[in-house]
Design a protein around this motif. Structure first.
Motif, PDB file in Angstrom:
ATOM      1  N   MET A 132     103.230 -29.334 142.590  1.00  0.00           N
ATOM      2  CA  MET A 132     104.206 -29.822 141.617  1.00  0.00           C
ATOM      3  C   MET A 132     105.087 -28.676 141.126  1.00  0.00           C
ATOM      4  SD  MET A 132     105.146 -32.687 140.278  1.00  0.00           S
ATOM      5  CE  MET A 132     103.715 -33.750 140.423  1.00  0.00           C
ATOM      6  N   GLY A 133     104.498 -27.491 140.952  1.00  0.00           N
ATOM      7  CA  GLY A 133     105.281 -26.318 140.554  1.00  0.00           C
ATOM      8  C   GLY A 133     106.340 -25.974 141.572  1.00  0.00           C
ATOM      9  N   ILE A 134     105.978 -26.093 142.856  1.00  0.00           N
ATOM     10  CA  ILE A 134     106.935 -25.835 143.938  1.00  0.00           C
ATOM     11  C   ILE A 134     108.150 -26.745 143.796  1.00  0.00           C
ATOM     12  CG2 ILE A 134     107.302 -26.017 146.432  1.00  0.00           C
ATOM     13  CD1 ILE A 134     104.362 -25.262 146.813  1.00  0.00           C
ATOM     14  N   THR A 145     104.322 -18.403 139.140  1.00  0.00           N
ATOM     15  CA  THR A 145     104.841 -17.473 140.144  1.00  0.00           C
ATOM     16  C   THR A 145     105.568 -18.242 141.233  1.00  0.00           C
ATOM     17  OG1 THR A 145     103.057 -15.877 139.746  1.00  0.00           O
ATOM     18  CG2 THR A 145     104.233 -15.695 141.835  1.00  0.00           C
ATOM     19  N   GLU A 146     104.916 -19.315 141.725  1.00  0.00           N
ATOM     20  CA  GLU A 146     105.527 -20.118 142.778  1.00  0.00           C
ATOM     21  C   GLU A 146     106.707 -20.934 142.246  1.00  0.00           C
ATOM     22  OE1 GLU A 146     105.447 -21.618 146.891  1.00  0.00           O
ATOM     23  OE2 GLU A 146     105.364 -19.793 145.707  1.00  0.00           O
ATOM     24  N   PHE A 147     106.623 -21.400 141.004  1.00  0.00           N
ATOM     25  CA  PHE A 147     107.740 -22.120 140.388  1.00  0.00           C
ATOM     26  C   PHE A 147     108.999 -21.252 140.420  1.00  0.00           C
ATOM     27  CE2 PHE A 147     110.463 -22.664 136.704  1.00  0.00           C
ATOM     28  CZ  PHE A 147     110.718 -24.032 136.689  1.00  0.00           C
ATOM     29  N   TRP A 148     108.873 -19.999 139.950  1.00  0.00           N
ATOM     30  CA  TRP A 148     110.042 -19.128 139.886  1.00  0.00           C
ATOM     31  C   TRP A 148     110.479 -18.632 141.256  1.00  0.00           C
ATOM     32  CZ3 TRP A 148     113.146 -19.454 136.072  1.00  0.00           C
ATOM     33  CH2 TRP A 148     112.681 -19.753 134.792  1.00  0.00           C
ATOM     34  N   GLU A 149     109.519 -18.471 142.175  1.00  0.00           N
ATOM     35  CA  GLU A 149     109.905 -18.078 143.535  1.00  0.00           C
ATOM     36  C   GLU A 149     110.699 -19.190 144.196  1.00  0.00           C
ATOM     37  OE1 GLU A 149     110.000 -17.962 147.723  1.00  0.00           O
ATOM     38  OE2 GLU A 149     108.610 -19.322 146.713  1.00  0.00           O
TER      39      GLU A 149
END
Length: 496
Positions: free
Chosen positions: A163-165, A31-35
């Protein structure tokens, strides 16, 4: 809603399934990766969209005005987090806040993807600011909910989430920047698609993977309080609408006056926060001493972010207009440089984490780490003035100078940003722990509010003076902070 214990929330989350972590981390990671993909993808091309001529697919705004708008936009994003956190705590719960925020962000990017007017552009900005304020602080909160307080995986889970961010932030400028070469609206469409994917993942996997995490309203409003809040909100919106209806046609509320207004707000909010916490009867004498110690750290943070955040304004413009974009047989898109900051963080963050652990008790104090952060920030601006000094400001610059500048400021960021988060949790008065974290993020809001005025002084003719003045001021402040660090350490009352 009846109160649900923290342990019951943890027990409702499948505890194994994503690299040995709770399954919910998968949902929150992507969710945070795509945001972040959508946010940084949009931000990488937004400045160019504003100041490119209409014939080039842009809005044709004045370049200085465009950079001020970028700064104010960033400032409002951080300010809106205060509202988003309050809505989650008192009305929605964090899960609903994330979902509603994602929808607003997606709608904002869709508005940007539609060729239109400046008015439509500002509508998109409002949607994205409100959406990010709802989503950004609350998704991090849910990460904490899926682990018990004593779970040894907790810190590692936040590292994976972080890391996703940065992965989203690295990839997005490459994709949207390449698409913007054909059409800005294609790039913005990809940002909208990214947020849509994030929302779908959140809805599809959230129920099974997140359990009860984020479903509880921490401090719900009573029926009487709801009536008051809704009434005040309605009155406030009506007053703002009336003021805009009167002042905009009359020419009083312009882009410049709005930038100035937000700039004042960016400075006043932290002052109000500090004063309220310091004077509160719930703040002990020891906590007041720690708040005094926090003030120079906060000022240093504002100065640091004032430089770092110019990577998306001044340095973005520098990449577009002052940099050789044909290099080693490669055609470089100026938006690609926006990937450098998160890329360097991904590479260097483990190195810094290892270094602090290795040094143990010999590592620098918190104020000294902040002074190093300021020093590197100042040096990053000294680095970028060198090619102009050597070859003149009318020639194109080797892109490696820009890469080096981004690299040096990331060294400063890793000395200051994670240390600042940790210091905030340690120095915060117990009665204001959450609000002190909001205060920390307001240092970025204040920095960008100040930037909205500073960037007006930048142009090709005074490039060396601009970078040199800001760089030297940051270096001088870093020296002063380093010299004051023992005194500041004393006010921390045992915090190291």
């Amino acid at each position: 809603m009846s109160e649900i214990s923290k342990q019951k929330i943890v027990d409702s989350v499948p505890q194994k399934g994503f690299f040995g972590h709770p399954k919910g981390l998968f949902t929150l990671f992507f969710t945070e990766f795509w945001e972040r993909f959508s946010y940084y993808g949009m931000r990488a091309i937004l400045l160019y969209y504003m100041y490119y001529e209409v014939t080039q697919g842009g809005l044709g705004l004045n370049q200085t005005t465009a950079m001020s708008i970028m700064s104010i936009y960033g400032s409002l994003v951080y300010m809106s987090g205060i509202i988003g956190g309050w809505l989650a705590d008192r009305i929605f719960g964090t899960r609903k806040a994330i979902f509603y925020g994602g929808i607003l962000i997606m709608l904002g990017h869709i508005a940007l993807a539609i060729p239109g007017s400046v008015a439509l552009f500002f509508v998109s900005m409002v949607l994205i600011v409100l959406g990010t304020g709802l989503l950004k602080p609350n998704v991090s909160s849910v990460v904490g909910d899926i682990y018990s307080e004593k779970d040894e995986r907790r810190d590692a889970g936040f590292s994976i989430f972080y890391m996703g961010i940065n992965l989203g932030a690295v990839l997005a400028p490459w994709i949207t920047g390449s698409l913007a070469d054909y059409s800005f609206h294609l790039g913005f469409s990809m940002a909208a698609i990214g947020m849509f994917i994030g929302l779908i993942l959140f809805m599809v996997t959230g129920k099974g993977y997140l359990g009860l995490a984020g479903t509880q309203v921490a401090n719900p409003l009573s029926s009487e309080e709801k009536k008051k809040v809704y009434s005040y909100a309605g009155i406030g919106i009506a007053i703002i609408a009336i003021i805009c209806a009167i002042t905009i046609p009359a020419g009083y509320l312009t882009i410049d006056s709005f930038v100035a207004l937000v700039g004042i707000l960016g400075i006043l909010l932290p002052i109000i926060y500090f004063t309220r916490m310091y004077r509160s009867p719930n703040t002990t004498s020891v906590e007041r001493s720690r708040l005094i110690a926090y003030i120079p750290l906060f000022i240093a943070s504002v100065m640091f972010w004032a430089i770092q955040e110019q990577g998306s304004t001044i340095l973005a413009s520098y990449a577009d207009q002052r940099t050789q974009l044909h290099f080693l047989g490669i055609e470089i898109e100026p938006a690609w440089f926006q990937s450098l900051n998160p890329l360097f963080i991904i590479v260097l963050a483990p190195v810094f984490a290892w270094m602090w652990v290795k040094l143990g008790n010999r590592q620098p104090s918190i104020p000294k780490k902040f002074s190093f952060g300021l020093l590197f920030a100042g040096l990053s601006f000294i680095v970028i003035l060198i090619p102009g000094y050597m070859a003149g400001t009318d020639s194109l610059v080797n892109p490696l100078w820009l890469v080096l500048s981004y690299f040096v400021v990331v060294l400063g960021e890793l000395c200051l940003s994670p240390v600042g988060l940790s210091a905030t949790t340690k120095l915060a008065p117990q009665a204001f722990s959450a609000q002190t974290m909001s205060l920390w993020f307001l240092s970025n809001a204040a920095a960008q509010a100040i930037n909205a005025q500073i960037v007006k002084f930048y142009n090709a003719d005074n490039e060396i003076l601009y970078f040199g003045t800001i760089g030297v001021v940051a270096i001088i402040l870093s020296i002063i902070l380093f010299a004051m660090s023992p005194k500041i350490q004393g006010y921390m009352k045992g915090i190291h």
